[in-house]
Design a protein around this motif. Sequence first.
Motif, short mmCIF file in Angstrom:
data_model
loop_
_atom_site.label_atom_id
_atom_site.label_comp_id
_atom_site.label_asym_id
_atom_site.label_seq_id
_atom_site.Cartn_x
_atom_site.Cartn_y
_atom_site.Cartn_z
N LYS A 122 0.87 -1.18 0.00
CA LYS A 122 0.00 0.00 0.00
C LYS A 122 0.91 1.24 0.00
O LYS A 122 1.95 1.25 0.67
CB LYS A 122 -0.88 0.03 1.26
CG LYS A 122 -1.90 -1.08 1.32
CD LYS A 122 -2.62 -1.13 2.67
CE LYS A 122 -3.79 -0.17 2.83
NZ LYS A 122 -5.00 -0.57 2.11
N ALA A 123 0.50 2.27 -0.72
CA ALA A 123 1.31 3.50 -0.78
C ALA A 123 1.36 4.16 0.60
O ALA A 123 0.37 4.18 1.33
CB ALA A 123 0.71 4.46 -1.80
N PRO A 124 2.51 4.74 0.97
CA PRO A 124 2.61 5.38 2.29
C PRO A 124 1.67 6.56 2.45
O PRO A 124 1.31 6.93 3.58
CB PRO A 124 4.08 5.82 2.37
CG PRO A 124 4.69 5.60 1.04
CD PRO A 124 3.78 4.73 0.23
N THR A 125 1.24 7.16 1.34
CA THR A 125 0.33 8.32 1.41
C THR A 125 -1.06 7.94 1.90
O THR A 125 -1.87 8.82 2.18
CB THR A 125 0.20 8.95 0.01
OG1 THR A 125 0.17 7.90 -0.97
CG2 THR A 125 1.36 9.86 -0.29
N CYS A 126 -1.38 6.65 1.99
CA CYS A 126 -2.76 6.29 2.38
C CYS A 126 -2.92 6.10 3.88
O CYS A 126 -4.01 5.80 4.36
CB CYS A 126 -3.27 5.08 1.58
SG CYS A 126 -2.44 3.53 1.85
N VAL A 127 -1.85 6.31 4.66
CA VAL A 127 -1.93 6.12 6.11
C VAL A 127 -2.72 7.25 6.78
O VAL A 127 -2.49 8.42 6.49
CB VAL A 127 -0.51 6.04 6.72
CG1 VAL A 127 -0.55 6.09 8.24
CG2 VAL A 127 0.19 4.76 6.25
N VAL A 128 -3.67 6.88 7.63
CA VAL A 128 -4.39 7.84 8.46
C VAL A 128 -4.42 7.31 9.90
O VAL A 128 -4.07 6.16 10.16
CB VAL A 128 -5.83 8.12 7.96
CG1 VAL A 128 -5.81 8.88 6.64
CG2 VAL A 128 -6.63 6.83 7.85
N GLY A 194 -6.14 -0.67 -5.92
CA GLY A 194 -7.35 -0.75 -5.09
C GLY A 194 -7.07 -0.73 -3.60
O GLY A 194 -7.99 -0.61 -2.79
N LYS A 195 -5.80 -0.83 -3.24
CA LYS A 195 -5.41 -0.86 -1.82
C LYS A 195 -4.77 0.46 -1.37
O LYS A 195 -4.39 0.57 -0.21
CB LYS A 195 -4.39 -1.99 -1.59
CG LYS A 195 -4.90 -3.39 -1.86
CD LYS A 195 -5.67 -3.93 -0.68
CE LYS A 195 -5.93 -5.43 -0.80
NZ LYS A 195 -6.60 -5.96 0.41
N SER A 196 -4.63 1.42 -2.30
CA SER A 196 -3.79 2.59 -1.99
C SER A 196 -4.51 3.92 -2.12
O SER A 196 -3.87 4.97 -2.18
CB SER A 196 -2.55 2.60 -2.89
OG SER A 196 -1.70 1.52 -2.56
N LEU A 197 -5.85 3.93 -2.16
CA LEU A 197 -6.55 5.22 -2.20
C LEU A 197 -6.23 6.01 -0.94
O LEU A 197 -6.00 5.43 0.14
CB LEU A 197 -8.06 4.99 -2.33
CG LEU A 197 -8.54 4.26 -3.59
CD1 LEU A 197 -10.07 4.19 -3.60
CD2 LEU A 197 -8.02 4.91 -4.86
N ASP A 198 -6.24 7.33 -1.05
CA ASP A 198 -5.95 8.17 0.12
C ASP A 198 -6.85 7.75 1.29
O ASP A 198 -8.06 7.55 1.12
CB ASP A 198 -6.21 9.64 -0.21
CG ASP A 198 -5.17 10.22 -1.16
OD1 ASP A 198 -4.20 9.51 -1.50
OD2 ASP A 198 -5.35 11.39 -1.57
N GLY A 199 -6.27 7.64 2.45
CA GLY A 199 -7.03 7.32 3.66
C GLY A 199 -7.33 5.85 3.84
O GLY A 199 -8.04 5.49 4.78
#
Length: 300
Positions: A122-128, A194-199
Amino acid sequence: MRFATFTMSDDPRERVGVCTPDGTSLIDLAQVSDDAGRPRWGDIVSLIAAAADGLPAWLRTLASDSSARALPLAEVRLLAPIPRPRKNIFCVGLNYREHIAEGEFAGEAGASHPVFPEFFTKAPTCVVAHLDPVPRHAGVTGQLDYEGELGVVIGRGGKNIPAGRALEHVFGYTIVNDVTARDLQHSHKQWFKGKSLDGSCPLGPVIVTSDEIPDPSRLRLTTTVNGERRQDASLSQMIFGVAEIIAHLSKGMTLEPGDVIATGTPSGVGYARKPPGLLEVGDEVAVAIDGIGELRNRIG
Ligand code: ZN
């Protein structure tokens, strides 16, 4: 020990905190380090790297030091414990037999008795963070789903780590909700999009150090949606346990301090339910693992 990353309402700088034993407060590491001339870690990955061979003794006793000034949790804003991982989050797919059985991969040869774990990222940008909203992404996906998972945080790095030594490389454990856009996962023929959308990667609320969890397979995971129990499994049901995952992943590939591994989800995901229980605006997903805590997020 439990570590968190947080900000204060009057100061947006990220701080690393240690939870007090009662779990109601955080001790700001920057504060105690400045007061005593100790090393100051600007972020939790630096701390994890510095503590790769064990946490300093003073840090171990800090949480129970009643003279340290503790900040009530209600006065801080928790971020994900690693707000921006330095590389993609490693993930294991299809790591519980009942989850394979409920899904579209059930009929594939060898699916329920795999020889190798299935890895994706998963992209690191999707972490919340815990309590952050997870965007619904209407117009991008019509099938937003949850996946409650144990998260592993690597401490000491390494390559070709044998399974028998793998848990020595774990700094601690956390909770991951591997939010997934099922239609994108299918239409792009590869899981990353499909696993890396924001948030789509709620992470936290804290990291519990591995000395408090000597055997992660003894933990139990539950996921609820609006209070309804959807997933309930012992982590002993994993096909590849934490040590085996680290051994496979590190073959010929260096793992580094602060790397995060999501270890796969048990059965009970939304798309496999009849009727499907996919996520809509306003739904609240809570993933709990005993000994770690509860990660709660609303779809917004
Ligand atoms: Zn997953």
